[in-house]
Design a protein around this motif. Structure first.
Motif, PDB file in Angstrom:
ATOM      1  N   VAL A 553       0.839  -1.209   0.000  1.00  0.00           N
ATOM      2  CA  VAL A 553       0.000   0.000   0.000  1.00  0.00           C
ATOM      3  C   VAL A 553       0.867   1.250   0.000  1.00  0.00           C
ATOM      4  CG1 VAL A 553      -1.673   1.338   1.349  1.00  0.00           C
ATOM      5  CG2 VAL A 553      -1.963  -1.140   1.096  1.00  0.00           C
ATOM      6  N   TYR A 554       1.929   1.235   0.797  1.00  0.00           N
ATOM      7  CA  TYR A 554       2.823   2.390   0.832  1.00  0.00           C
ATOM      8  C   TYR A 554       3.507   2.592  -0.517  1.00  0.00           C
ATOM      9  CZ  TYR A 554       6.592   5.556   2.077  1.00  0.00           C
ATOM     10  OH  TYR A 554       7.435   6.635   2.103  1.00  0.00           O
ATOM     11  N   ALA A 555       4.000   1.504  -1.104  1.00  0.00           N
ATOM     12  CA  ALA A 555       4.688   1.606  -2.392  1.00  0.00           C
ATOM     13  C   ALA A 555       3.758   2.188  -3.453  1.00  0.00           C
ATOM     14  CB  ALA A 555       5.206   0.240  -2.825  1.00  0.00           C
ATOM     15  N   TYR A 556       2.510   1.728  -3.480  1.00  0.00           N
ATOM     16  CA  TYR A 556       1.550   2.214  -4.483  1.00  0.00           C
ATOM     17  C   TYR A 556       1.290   3.709  -4.296  1.00  0.00           C
ATOM     18  CZ  TYR A 556      -2.651   2.685  -7.318  1.00  0.00           C
ATOM     19  OH  TYR A 556      -3.559   3.095  -8.271  1.00  0.00           O
ATOM     20  N   ASN A 557       1.160   4.150  -3.058  1.00  0.00           N
ATOM     21  CA  ASN A 557       0.789   5.534  -2.780  1.00  0.00           C
ATOM     22  C   ASN A 557       1.950   6.520  -2.840  1.00  0.00           C
ATOM     23  OD1 ASN A 557      -2.205   6.016  -1.706  1.00  0.00           O
ATOM     24  ND2 ASN A 557      -1.583   3.966  -1.044  1.00  0.00           N
ATOM     25  N   CYS A 558       3.169   6.032  -2.614  1.00  0.00           N
ATOM     26  CA  CYS A 558       4.266   6.983  -2.402  1.00  0.00           C
ATOM     27  C   CYS A 558       5.477   6.808  -3.319  1.00  0.00           C
ATOM     28  CB  CYS A 558       4.739   6.900  -0.950  1.00  0.00           C
ATOM     29  SG  CYS A 558       3.457   7.308   0.256  1.00  0.00           S
ATOM     30  N   LEU A 559       5.589   5.694  -4.033  1.00  0.00           N
ATOM     31  CA  LEU A 559       6.777   5.469  -4.842  1.00  0.00           C
ATOM     32  C   LEU A 559       6.463   5.520  -6.326  1.00  0.00           C
ATOM     33  CD1 LEU A 559       8.430   2.461  -2.941  1.00  0.00           C
ATOM     34  CD2 LEU A 559       8.710   4.911  -2.531  1.00  0.00           C
ATOM     35  N   SER A 560       7.476   5.860  -7.093  1.00  0.00           N
ATOM     36  CA  SER A 560       7.341   5.841  -8.554  1.00  0.00           C
ATOM     37  C   SER A 560       7.610   4.438  -9.061  1.00  0.00           C
ATOM     38  CB  SER A 560       8.340   6.813  -9.172  1.00  0.00           C
ATOM     39  OG  SER A 560       9.678   6.352  -8.966  1.00  0.00           O
ATOM     40  N   CYS A 561       7.273   4.206 -10.315  1.00  0.00           N
ATOM     41  CA  CYS A 561       7.532   2.900 -10.914  1.00  0.00           C
ATOM     42  C   CYS A 561       9.031   2.590 -10.892  1.00  0.00           C
ATOM     43  CB  CYS A 561       7.003   2.853 -12.342  1.00  0.00           C
ATOM     44  SG  CYS A 561       7.272   1.281 -13.158  1.00  0.00           S
ATOM     45  N   ASP A 562       9.859   3.596 -11.160  1.00  0.00           N
ATOM     46  CA  ASP A 562      11.312   3.393 -11.146  1.00  0.00           C
ATOM     47  C   ASP A 562      11.784   2.918  -9.776  1.00  0.00           C
ATOM     48  OD1 ASP A 562      11.512   4.164 -13.762  1.00  0.00           O
ATOM     49  OD2 ASP A 562      12.057   6.239 -13.317  1.00  0.00           O
ATOM     50  N   GLU A 563      11.254   3.541  -8.710  1.00  0.00           N
ATOM     51  CA  GLU A 563      11.658   3.169  -7.354  1.00  0.00           C
ATOM     52  C   GLU A 563      11.177   1.756  -7.002  1.00  0.00           C
ATOM     53  OE1 GLU A 563      11.666   7.401  -4.964  1.00  0.00           O
ATOM     54  OE2 GLU A 563       9.735   6.595  -5.642  1.00  0.00           O
ATOM     55  N   ILE A 564       9.976   1.420  -7.435  1.00  0.00           N
ATOM     56  CA  ILE A 564       9.418   0.099  -7.141  1.00  0.00           C
ATOM     57  C   ILE A 564      10.205  -0.987  -7.853  1.00  0.00           C
ATOM     58  CG2 ILE A 564       7.406  -1.393  -7.481  1.00  0.00           C
ATOM     59  CD1 ILE A 564       5.664   1.123  -7.068  1.00  0.00           C
ATOM     60  N   MET A 565      10.457  -0.795  -9.141  1.00  0.00           N
ATOM     61  CA  MET A 565      11.122  -1.831  -9.926  1.00  0.00           C
ATOM     62  C   MET A 565      12.599  -1.955  -9.581  1.00  0.00           C
ATOM     63  SD  MET A 565       8.647  -3.071 -11.576  1.00  0.00           S
ATOM     64  CE  MET A 565       9.484  -4.186 -12.686  1.00  0.00           C
ATOM     65  N   ALA A 566      13.185  -0.884  -9.044  1.00  0.00           N
ATOM     66  CA  ALA A 566      14.608  -0.923  -8.696  1.00  0.00           C
ATOM     67  C   ALA A 566      14.863  -1.686  -7.404  1.00  0.00           C
ATOM     68  CB  ALA A 566      15.153   0.500  -8.573  1.00  0.00           C
ATOM     69  N   ASN A 567      13.839  -1.840  -6.573  1.00  0.00           N
ATOM     70  CA  ASN A 567      14.003  -2.504  -5.281  1.00  0.00           C
ATOM     71  C   ASN A 567      13.616  -3.974  -5.404  1.00  0.00           C
ATOM     72  OD1 ASN A 567      13.867  -3.372  -2.568  1.00  0.00           O
ATOM     73  ND2 ASN A 567      13.418  -1.290  -1.894  1.00  0.00           N
ATOM     74  N   LYS A 568      14.591  -4.855  -5.389  1.00  0.00           N
ATOM     75  CA  LYS A 568      14.337  -6.288  -5.567  1.00  0.00           C
ATOM     76  C   LYS A 568      13.489  -6.866  -4.444  1.00  0.00           C
ATOM     77  CE  LYS A 568      18.568  -7.174  -8.208  1.00  0.00           C
ATOM     78  NZ  LYS A 568      19.843  -7.944  -8.270  1.00  0.00           N
ATOM     79  N   LYS A 569      13.555  -6.246  -3.255  1.00  0.00           N
ATOM     80  CA  LYS A 569      12.768  -6.744  -2.128  1.00  0.00           C
ATOM     81  C   LYS A 569      11.273  -6.621  -2.390  1.00  0.00           C
ATOM     82  CE  LYS A 569      16.169  -7.643   0.794  1.00  0.00           C
ATOM     83  NZ  LYS A 569      16.429  -8.993   1.330  1.00  0.00           N
TER      84      LYS A 569
END
Length: 810
Positions: A553-569
C-alpha cells in the motif's frame, strides 16, 4: 473502599489483599504495561506509572492499584481473562495459588483493605525489591518466589530436592490444566476462543519439509505454500511423534497452526501417548524468552518459566526434551543462525545449550530453513512442514465457528473463489474470512476475488473493529483525513522494515521515519506489538502477512515505478501493488489508494502499465514462471485489455516469436495461478490475438483447468500433450498449426487414443508423435494420419523415425 467490599463476594476481595498484590506484582514483572492495556488502563496513566517508578514490580503494583481504583467491582475473573489474552497461563496459575495463600489466616493480618501506607517492618517482610534477608518463618509462608537471599536450609524445604518423577508428574499436571484449551488466534488480535485441543483438535496436514533454502525470506513463503498445496503427501501425526527423534524441525507460514500442534504434543505427552521414554518436556516461547536477555543457562531460564515446579532442580543431569515455539520471533535469531557473528547476549548460550538435548523447534519456513542449514550436527533429525487444514478440517471449522445464518455464505465463498479456497487451509485466514463475512454487505460478492482483496478486507476489518472501535461503515471512516494519515504511517513503517527484511525492530528504528512516536506510540498498538524486556523494549508487526500488504500500500501511494522496480525486495509485492490499481467500485481497495495527496493522479494511472511493461521486457521465453507472474499481476489488477495493455503484449522482443504468449497446465500449477491464466487468456483471445502455445502435462484436470484448455484451444498456434488425458467427450473445433503428443512412457488403449487425441490430429497442419513401444494399434495411427489434412509429420516408434506418407504403408 469499605462500602465497596459490601457488594463483593468473599473470594473476590482477594484482589485487594496486600499480600496478593505484592506477590502478583513481583510475578508480572516486565509485562506490567501489557497487562495494563488488557485491563483498559489508558496509555497516559501507564506512562506516568513508568516515570514514577524505577523497578518492574513497583510499576506492576502501581498499575494494579490504578485498575482497582478505576473499577467499581473488580474481580479475579477479569484479571485472569486479561492474563489469558496475553497468553500468560503461568500467571493465571499463580493467581490461583496466590489466592489460596493470601486467604490463609496468617496473611489476613496483612490484608490492606485501606489504601494506607505500609509500615517499614511489614514492607520489609514482603517486598520483592528489598535486598535484605527474610526470616525463615515469613519466608516459608510467603516468599518461595522472591528474589531474596534464602538460607540453604529454608530453600531445601521448598523444592531443591524434588525428584525426577515428581517434577515429571507436576509438569504433566500443569500442561493438562492450562493447555487443554488454547486461545485461538483471531485477526491480528489475541482473543480467547477456547479451542479444546483434547477433544476438538482438527488434524493439520503434516508433510515433508521443502528442500532447505538458505537465502529464502518470509516474503516468498505464500507463493511456495500455494505451490506445495497441490502436490504434497500427508504424513500421519502418529508417525511423526510416536518415534522419538533427537530433533524435529516444524516449519510453516504465519498462522498455519504450528503452536496448536506443539500444544497438542504437550497434552499427548502428559497423557502418555507420545514420547513415553521422555521424563521431562519443557515448552518455551521465543516471544517470552526475549524478555530475559541476561539469563545464561537453562536452569535459570526454567526457574523463570516453571519456577514452582523446577526450583533448584538441576536439569543438566536429566534427559529432557524442549519445545521451542516461534523461532523466527527470537530477537537475536540473526546471531543464533550466524555463529560467526560476535554477540554478547547471554540468552544465546541457553538456546545453544538446548541443542545438546532432544528438541522440537517450530518457526516460519525461512527461519527453519536457515536454522537447519547451519546446525547440521544432528543426524537423527526430521524436518516437516505444516500445511494447515485439510478439507475435513475446513468443514469442521465452519460448522463449529460460524453462525447458522452465515454458514451457507461462507461455504459458497470458499467454493466460488479460488483465493478463498486456497487460503482457507491457513487457520489465520479461515478465521479472518469467517468473521469478515459475518459483517459484509451480502451484495458484495467480490470481497475475496483476488489476493489483494483478501488482505484489504482483513486490514480494514481490523481497523474498524479494533482500532477505530465503532460501527461506522468503511466509507465513513475513510472520510476522516486523520484516519488516512494513520494508515499511511502504519504502511510507511511496514515498508521500511519489509525492504530491510526486519521482523523485530527497535523504537529508534521507528523514530527514523515517524515523528513524535513517543506521543503517538499507543495509537499503533494492534497492528504493531510492543514487547518489553529487562534491558529494553522492541516492536514487531502482529502478523507478517499484513506487514507485506501494508508495504504494498505504501509503495503504491508513495513510490514511482522506477523506485518500485529498482528494489528487488518489492518483487513479491508487485502483484499486490498491481492489485491496488483495481478500479472496481465494488472493491474496498478504492479506500487505500488515495492516502497520499502529493502523488499525482496520472502517476497512479500509469503505474500498472509501467510495471507490466517492464516485466514483459524481462521475460525469458523458456521460463513459464515469468509468464505466470505477469498473468498474476494482470489478474490482481482486474484490468481489461486497454490500449496500453495491448501495446505491451504486442511488443515482445523475441524476433519471430514476437506477439505471442504461452500457457501451461501441469501438476505444479495452483488453483490461484490457473485463475490468473484464465483471466489473461479471456481478454487476450477476446482481443483477436493468438497464443503461441499451450502445454498440458497433467492427465486429470480441474473444472478451472478444463475451462482454461477450452478457451486456449479457440486460438492457439501450437498444442503439446505430455501425458494421456481424458476430455470426457469434449472435442476441439478450431484449427491449430502444430500438435505434439509425447506419451512415450504411457501405455494407452486404441479407444482412449481415438477419443482423446484423434480429434486434435484432425485439426492440425503439423504433427509430432512419440508413443510407447508396446501399443498395438500403430497401423491404425498410420491410417488416421494418411486420411487427415496433415501437411508435415514426425513419428518415433520402436527406434524408427517416420516423416513421409509412403513410409506409413504396411
Amino acid at each position: 473502599m469499605g462500602q465497596l467490599f459490601a457488594y463483593l463476594k468473599k473470594d473476590e476481595t482477594t484482589v485487594f489483599n496486600q499480600v496478593f498484590k505484592l506477590k502478583f506484582s513481583n510475578s508480572v514483572g516486565v509485562d506490567w504495561r501489557t497487562l495494563g492495556r488488557w485491563l483498559n488502563i489508558e496509555e497516559n496513566y501507564l506512562d506516568i506509572i513508568d516515570k514514577d517508578n524505577s523497578k518492574s514490580d513497583e510499576k506492576a503494583y502501581s498499575m494494579l492499584t490504578k485498575w482497582l481504583q478505576m473499577n467499581d467491582n473488580p474481580t479475579l475473573e477479569e484479571l485472569k481473562t486479561a492474563l489469558k489474552e496475553m497468553n500468560r497461563m503461568d500467571l493465571v496459575r499463580k493467581v490461583d495459588e496466590f489466592t489460596k495463600t493470601s486467604s490463609s489466616p496468617e496473611s489476613s493480618k496483612f490484608s490492606a483493605n485501606k489504601e494506607t501506607s505500609i509500615s517499614p517492618e511489614i514492607s520489609t517482610r514482603f517486598s520483592a525489591n528489598k535486598e535484605t534477608s527474610i526470616s525463615p518463618k515469613i519466608s516459608t509462608r510467603f516468599s518461595a518466589n522472591k528474589e531474596t537471599s534464602i538460607s540453604p536450609e529454608i530453600s531445601t524445604r521448598f523444592s531443591a530436592n524434588k525428584d525426577l518423577s515428581r517434577v515429571s508428574a507436576e509438569l504433566k499436571k500443569f500442561y493438562l490444566k492450562y493447555y487443554v484449551e488454547i486461545d485461538e488466534l483471531q485477526p491480528l488480535l489475541r482473543a480467547p476462543a477456547n479451542v479444546d485441543l483434547m477433544h476438538k483438535f482438527v488434524d493439520l496436514c503434516i508433510v515433508d519439509a521443502a528442500k532447505t533454502q538458505v537465502d529464502a525470506v518470509f516474503s516468498v513463503e505464500r507463493k511456495e505454500y500455494l505451490e506445495k498445496q497441490v502436490r504434497y503427501t500427508s504424513i500421519p501425526y502418529s508417525k511423526v511423534f510416536m518415534n522419538e527423534k533427537s530433533v524435529i524441525l516444524i516449519s510453516g507460514i504465519a498462522g498455519i497452526g504450528k503452536t496448536w500442534l506443539l500444544r497438542k504434543c504437550l497434552l499427548d505427552w502428559s497423557n502418555d501417548i507420545i514420547w513415553k521414554n521422555v521424563k521431562l518436556v519443557f515448552y518455551l516461547e521465543c516471544r517470552r524468552i526475549n524478555q530475559y536477555t541476561n539469563i545464561s543457562n537453562i536452569n535459570d531460564l526454567l526457574n523463570v518459566f516453571y519456577k514452582d515446579i523446577t526450583n533448584n532442580f538441576n536439569i543438566n543431569i536429566h534427559n529432557a526434551l524442549f519445545l521451542i515455539d516461534g523461532l523466527d520471533e527470537f530477537k537475536y535469531f540473526n546471531e543464533l543462525s550466524n555463529p560467526i557473528l560476535e554477540c554478547n547476549y547471554p540468552i544465546l548460550s541457553v538456546l545453544t545449550e538446548i541443542q545438546k538435548y532432544k528438541h522440537v523447534v517450530a518457526g516460519r519456513v525461512y527461519a527453519i530453513d536457515q536454522y537447519q542449514s547451519i546446525h547440521t550436527d544432528h543426524t537423527d533429525k526430521l524436518a516437516i512442514q505444516i500445511m494447515g487444514f485439510n478439507e475435513n478440517g475446513i468443514t469442521n471449522y465452519v460448522e463449529n465457528h460460524v453462525t447458522d445464518e452465515n454458514k451457507e455464505i461462507v461455504k459458497a465463498t470458499l467454493k466460488e473463489f479460488p483465493i478463498a479456497k486456497a487460503m482457507a487451509s491457513v487457520p489465520f485466514y479461515l478465521s479472518s474470512m469467517c468473521k469478515i463475512m459475518s459483517y459484509l454487505d451480502k451484495t458484495n460478492t467480490n470481497s475475496f476475488l483476488t489476493m489483494t482483496d483478501l488482505y484489504a478486507n482483513i486490514f480494514l476489518y481490523f481497523l474498524r473493529k479494533h482500532i477505530i472501535k465503532n460501527n461506522e461503515m468503511i466509507y465513513q471512516i475513510m472520510k476522516n483525513n486523520s484516519n488516512k494519515i494513520y494508515i499511511l504511517n502504519i504502511c510507511k513503517i511496514a515498508y521500511q522494515l519489509f525492504v530491510e527484511n526486519k521482523i523485530i525492530f527497535s523504537k529508534e528504528e521507528i523514530e527514523t521515519f515517524i515523528d513524535d512516536f513517543d506521543k503517538n506510540e499507543g495509537n499503533f498498538f494492534g497492528f504493531i506489538e510492543k514487547i518489553e524486556t529487562d534491558l529494553d523494549c522492541y516492536y514487531q508487526f502482529a502478523h507478517l502477512t499484513i506487514m507485506e500488504f501494508c508495504a504494498s500500500v505504501y509503495a503504491y501511494n508513495c513510490l514511482s515505478c522506477d523506485e518500485i522496480m529498482a528494489n528487488k525486495k518489492l518483487k513479491s509485492c508487485l502483484s499486490m501493488i498491481c492489485g491496488l490499481a483495481n478500479k472496481s467500485q465494488n472493491s474496498l481497495l478504492k479506500f487505500l489508494v488515495e492516502l497520499n495527496p502529493s502523488k499525482k493522479p496520472n502517476e497512479k494511472s500509469i503505474l500498472l502499465y509501467s510495471i507490466l511493461d517492464r516485466l514483459s521486457k524481462k521475460i525469458d521465453i523458456f521460463s513459464s514462471d515469468d509468464f505466470n507472474f505477469i498473468y498474476e499481476c494482470f489478474y490482481e489488477s482486474q484490468s481489461s485489455f486497454t490500449d496500453e495493455i495491448k501495446s505491451i503484449v504486442d511488443e515482445r522482443p523475441f524476433g519471430i516469436l514476437r506477439k505471442t504468449w504461452q500457457i501451461s497446465i501441469d501438476d505444479g500449477k495452483t488453483s490461484y495461478a490457473t485463475s490468473c491464466d484464465n483471466y489473461f487468456v479471456k481478454y487476450y483471445i477476446k482481443s483477436g490475438r493468438e497464443l503461441r502455445w499451450l502445454r498440458v502435462d497433467k492427465n486429470i484436470l480441474s473444472d478451472e483447468e478444463k475451462k482454461l484448455l477450452i478457451r486456449c484451444s479457440t486460438n492457439v498456434r501450437d498444442v503439446r500433450f505430455c501425458r494421456p488425458i481424458n476430455f470426457e467427450g469434449w472435442k476441439p473445433k478450431d484449427k491449430i498449426k502444430m500438435l505434439a503428443i509425447n506419451i512415450l512412457f504411457y501405455l494407452i488403449t486404441k479407444k482412449d487414443f481415438e477419443e482423446n487425441f484423434l480429434p486434435w490430429i484432425n485439426l492440425c497442419e503439423e504433427l509430432k508423435l512419440d508413443f510407447h513401444d508396446d501399443i498395438d494399434f500403430f497401423k491404425d495411427i498410420c491410417e488416421w494420419i494418411r486420411c487427415s489434412n496433415i501437411k508435415k509429420f514426425e513419428i518415433w516408434h520402436r527406434g524408427k523415425y517416420f516423416h513421409k506418407l509412403d513410409e506409413l504403408t504396411f
